[in-house]
Design a protein around this motif. Structure first.
Motif, PDB file in Angstrom:
ATOM      1  N   GLU A  23       1.531   4.199  -2.762  1.00 11.86           N
ATOM      2  CA  GLU A  23       1.219   5.597  -2.415  1.00 11.86           C
ATOM      3  C   GLU A  23       2.362   6.543  -2.768  1.00 11.86           C
ATOM      4  N   GLU A  36       0.826  -1.214   0.000  1.00 12.96           N
ATOM      5  CA  GLU A  36       0.000   0.000   0.000  1.00 12.96           C
ATOM      6  C   GLU A  36       0.858   1.260   0.000  1.00 12.96           C
ATOM      7  N   LEU A  59       0.616  15.733  -0.030  1.00 14.13           N
ATOM      8  CA  LEU A  59       0.573  14.669   0.980  1.00 14.13           C
ATOM      9  C   LEU A  59       0.510  15.256   2.381  1.00 14.13           C
TER      10      LEU A  59
END
Length: 302
Positions: free
Chosen positions: A114, A110, A169
């Protein structure tokens, strides 16, 4: 939340951090600024329990970080993108961190996706560029899905697209209610990214306030003036003691207020097309307010 109270760190006769007190709150991006040698990296290491303070306390969500088992679930950090085993693959590096912190293996894929490293997950880190190592360090910080994140110069080596990605982010993490603490020397990026600032110099606190409040503390203000009689007006303003920079019909004036410039133009029947006051930028305010705290100064500076 990060709470620092009276924090002091001495190495022999050198005081790296002196009586620091500040709070980094959740839900916002807090920039950590200071000249070279100000004590920023030492402070981050004290927060993470990598160094023992000489005095004072520092807690993360009410407890010293050292007291937390499986720390990546509580705090994610990137201090040095080069501090990885170059012989390991990106996936192996993250798998080791996940196992030691009891984080599900599925989380590795994951975070690699990302940060944009999924396609190089099985490449050895030794062949990574600095920008790729920065992305891997950010992936490690995100691995435990922690509520608190610390980053030391996370933009080094990133291209413009990477810088924008990191900026977005940080904003997303803060909007999710996390505590985001970012040390950086890139003032332009902090101006676009940070909500709050912690500024230190020679190990001591200079400011702990919003970006807007800190920028407003800079005393330097410029007035931009647009006029077809730029040469004439520039001479008049210089005679009044102002510093004037001319670019065609646009003047940038320091040392006089917009009101006084307007009065002078009116007295001499000079038409104005534009008259605007610009406060100090973050970089200008930073340079002014930390001038006495800089450890290294170029020749001719003080």
């Amino acid at each position: 939340m990060i709470e620092v109270s009276g924090l002091t760190k001495r190495y022999g006769g050198t005081t790296a951090v002196k009586d620091l007190t500040f709070t980094v709150r959740p839900g916002q991006v807090t920039g950590f600024l200071g000249p070279n040698g100000a004590g920023k990296s030492t402070t981050l290491r004290l927060i993470l329990g990598l160094h023992e303070p000489t005095g004072g306390t520092v807690t993360v969500d009410g407890r010293p970080f050292r007291d937390r088992p499986r720390g990546l679930r509580h705090v994610g950090s990137l201090l040095d993108a080069h501090d990885v085993h170059g012989g390991r693959t990106a996936a192996a590096h993250l798998f080791a961190l996940a196992r030691s912190n009891r984080i599900p293996r599925s989380r590795v894929g994951e975070v690699l996706r990302e940060v944009g490293l999924a396609e190089v997950a099985r490449r050895r880190i030794g062949g990574f560029s600095l920008g790729m190592k920065q992305r891997l360090g950010i992936a490690a910080a995100l691995l435990g899905d922690p509520p608190v994140l610390l980053f030391d110069e996370p933009l080094n080596g990133l291209d413009p697209g990477g810088v924008k990605w990191v900026r977005d982010l940080f904003r997303r993490l803060a909007d999710e209610g996390r505590t985001v603490f970012v040390s950086s020397h890139l003032m332009s990026e902090m101006e676009h990214t940070a909500d709050q600032l912690i500024v230190i110099g020679r190990g001591e606190l200079i400011a702990a306030e919003s970006l807007a409040e800190f920028s407003a503390r800079g005393t330097r203000q410029n007035v931009t003036v647009g006029t077809p009689a730029a040469v004439v007006l520039a001479d008049l303003l210089t005679a009044e003691g102002a510093a004037v920079r001319a670019e065609g019909e646009l003047l940038t004036v320091t040392g006089l207020t917009a009101a006084r410039i307007g009065e002078i133009a009116l007295e001499h029947r000079i038409p104005l097309r534009h008259l605007d006051t610009r406060s100090a930028s973050l970089e200008e305010a930073f340079m002014e307010l930390t001038a006495d705290s800089a450890q290294y100064l170029a020749g001719g500076s003080r």
